[in-house]
Design a protein around this motif. Structure first.
Motif, PDB file in Angstrom:
ATOM      1  N   ILE A  81      -6.634   3.305   5.255  1.00  0.00           N
ATOM      2  CA  ILE A  81      -7.444   4.316   5.285  1.00  0.00           C
ATOM      3  C   ILE A  81      -6.405   5.554   4.649  1.00  0.00           C
ATOM      4  CG2 ILE A  81      -8.855   6.155   6.100  1.00  0.00           C
ATOM      5  CD1 ILE A  81      -9.796   3.386   6.118  1.00  0.00           C
ATOM      6  N   ALA A  82      -6.713   6.279   3.451  1.00  0.00           N
ATOM      7  CA  ALA A  82      -5.954   7.461   3.240  1.00  0.00           C
ATOM      8  C   ALA A  82      -6.609   8.696   3.694  1.00  0.00           C
ATOM      9  CB  ALA A  82      -6.237   7.532   1.538  1.00  0.00           C
ATOM     10  N   PHE A  83      -5.762   9.635   4.433  1.00  0.00           N
ATOM     11  CA  PHE A  83      -6.437  10.767   4.969  1.00  0.00           C
ATOM     12  C   PHE A  83      -5.768  11.811   4.379  1.00  0.00           C
ATOM     13  CE2 PHE A  83      -2.746   9.031   7.715  1.00  0.00           C
ATOM     14  CZ  PHE A  83      -2.348  10.440   8.012  1.00  0.00           C
ATOM     15  N   GLY A  84      -6.267  13.299   4.615  1.00  0.00           N
ATOM     16  CA  GLY A  84      -5.878  14.530   4.184  1.00  0.00           C
ATOM     17  C   GLY A  84      -6.685  15.501   4.153  1.00  0.00           C
TER      18      GLY A  84
ATOM     19  N   ALA B  45      -7.050   0.657   0.630  1.00  0.00           N
ATOM     20  CA  ALA B  45      -7.373  -0.903   0.402  1.00  0.00           C
ATOM     21  C   ALA B  45      -7.611  -1.481   1.453  1.00  0.00           C
ATOM     22  CB  ALA B  45      -5.561  -1.328   0.354  1.00  0.00           C
ATOM     23  N   SER B  46      -8.078  -2.731   1.203  1.00  0.00           N
ATOM     24  CA  SER B  46      -8.939  -3.863   2.107  1.00  0.00           C
ATOM     25  C   SER B  46      -7.974  -5.028   2.310  1.00  0.00           C
ATOM     26  CB  SER B  46     -10.282  -3.959   1.862  1.00  0.00           C
ATOM     27  OG  SER B  46     -10.958  -2.727   1.914  1.00  0.00           O
TER      28      SER B  46
ATOM     29  N   ALA C 217       0.978  -1.383   0.210  1.00  0.00           N
ATOM     30  CA  ALA C 217      -0.065  -0.100  -0.029  1.00  0.00           C
ATOM     31  C   ALA C 217       1.068   1.159  -0.199  1.00  0.00           C
ATOM     32  CB  ALA C 217      -1.009   0.095   0.966  1.00  0.00           C
ATOM     33  N   ILE C 218       2.071   1.144   0.910  1.00  0.00           N
ATOM     34  CA  ILE C 218       3.008   2.391   0.832  1.00  0.00           C
ATOM     35  C   ILE C 218       3.544   2.607  -0.481  1.00  0.00           C
ATOM     36  CG2 ILE C 218       4.971   3.513   1.700  1.00  0.00           C
ATOM     37  CD1 ILE C 218       4.474   1.500   4.270  1.00  0.00           C
TER      38      ILE C 218
END
Length: 155
Positions: A141-144, A152-153, A102-103
């Protein structure tokens, strides 16, 4: 007889120097710095860092800190996303047990409006939290500034 221009060796030397400098800058740009902040008493953080090092072919620098809450707040990690460790890489914040894949996707895609990724809590089976066959489903979770969304799950 053809005379050699006395400035030719100097030009060649300068050209070689410029090319070497550009190559060095290019390599430096490719070598991202992965800095993980962790509580010195937490062992799962080091397991997760090993996962990232293997999955990203990168070296993770570990920095111990006694006030993770203040660090997370200063880095802009939403409180409901907090986990045990926080990493900085290429201007992004990675919170908790985010898988290396994911990174890598975040660094490749660089989605607009995303400050970082988080795996809230410490779900069993996530990188660094392996406990045999025990696995809890979890989301990255993407945050911003645009809010939060599932990136992604797993599994």
């Amino acid at each position: 007889m053809i005379k050699d221009n006395p400035s030719k060796p100097l030009r060649r030397s300068l050209t070689a120097s410029v090319l070497l400098t550009l190559a060095a800058c290019s390599n430096a740009a490719q070598a991202a710095t992965y800095t993980m902040f962790r509580d010195p008493g937490c062992g799962c953080c080091l397991s997760w860092a090993g996962h990232v090092e293997g999955g990203m072919e990168a070296e993770v620098a570990s920095v111990d800190t006694d006030d993770m809450s203040a660090l997370k707040a200063a880095k802009g990690v939403p409180q409901d996303m907090w986990s045990c460790h926080t990493m900085e890489v290429e201007g992004y914040i990675i919170e908790g047990h985010v898988p290396a894949e994911a990174i890598a996707r975040l660094l490749r895609e660089r989605p607009e409006g995303v400050t970082g990724l988080a795996v809230p809590g410490m779900p069993l089976g996530s990188p660094g939290m392996e406990m045999g066959d025990r696995v809890q489903p979890y989301e990255v979770i993407a945050f911003g500034p645009d809010g939060q969304k599932v990136f992604a799950s797993y599994p």
